[in-house]
Design a protein around this motif. Structure first.
Motif, PDB file in Angstrom:
ATOM      1  N   UNK A 215       0.837  -1.201   0.000  1.00 40.01           N
ATOM      2  CA  UNK A 215       0.000   0.000   0.000  1.00 40.01           C
ATOM      3  C   UNK A 215       0.869   1.246   0.000  1.00 40.01           C
ATOM      4  N   UNK A 216       0.271   2.329  -0.454  1.00 41.49           N
ATOM      5  CA  UNK A 216       0.945   3.625  -0.446  1.00 41.49           C
ATOM      6  C   UNK A 216      -0.101   4.715  -0.379  1.00 41.49           C
ATOM      7  N   UNK A 217       0.292   5.880   0.095  1.00 42.83           N
ATOM      8  CA  UNK A 217      -0.635   6.995   0.211  1.00 42.83           C
ATOM      9  C   UNK A 217      -0.557   7.897  -1.014  1.00 42.83           C
ATOM     10  N   UNK A 218      -1.718   8.374  -1.433  1.00 46.42           N
ATOM     11  CA  UNK A 218      -1.813   9.286  -2.571  1.00 46.42           C
ATOM     12  C   UNK A 218      -2.462  10.587  -2.113  1.00 46.42           C
ATOM     13  N   UNK A 219      -1.942  11.694  -2.582  1.00 44.63           N
ATOM     14  CA  UNK A 219      -2.563  12.983  -2.274  1.00 44.63           C
ATOM     15  C   UNK A 219      -3.684  13.301  -3.250  1.00 44.63           C
TER      16      UNK A 219
END
Length: 133
Positions: A33-37
């Protein structure tokens, strides 16, 4: 999508308050998983929705200024709340909330009820009674 390709197209629509959790593939091919703005298509859809709700709030504000609706109706519209949701939070009937959306009944509310509405709307009770400029 590879983790390093997760979109970071921040349009400052939500003032950096949220980020989306996205699934991606790492360098070994494992899901991670990764965070997206944000990403442009989502930002466009969000901007469209915000414009729509702001336009609705302005129409309600015009009705408030004309004396056809109370400030409660305007503040609810600004916070995307409908009668059903407010009635649930207030533990009142929808009919009662609708009545409070009329100036005659809203102006007659006691301080405690106004404070409860303000708390739910996360505003100061005085703001709930004051017409915005």
């Amino acid at each position: 999508m590879k983790k390093e390709n997760i979109p970071q197209d921040d349009a400052k629509l939500l003032e950096g308050k949220t980020r989306d959790l996205c699934y991606a593939v790492d360098e070994n091919g494992n899901y991670t998983t990764g965070l997206s703005t944000g990403w442009d298509p989502k930002n466009a859809a969000l901007q469209h929705s915000l414009d729509y709700f702001n336009e609705r709030a302005e129409k309600v504000l015009e009705k408030v200024r004309a004396g056809k609706q109370s400030l409660l109706a305007y503040q609810m519209e600004r916070r995307y709340m409908d009668v059903s949701l407010m009635a649930d939070y207030m533990e009142l009937t929808k009919r009662t909330v609708k009545r409070h959306m009329r100036p005659k009944y809203f102006d007659a509310l006691d301080e405690e009820t106004v404070a409860r509405y303000a708390e739910i709307l996360r505003i100061d009770p005085e703001e709930l009674k004051k017409l915005p400029e």
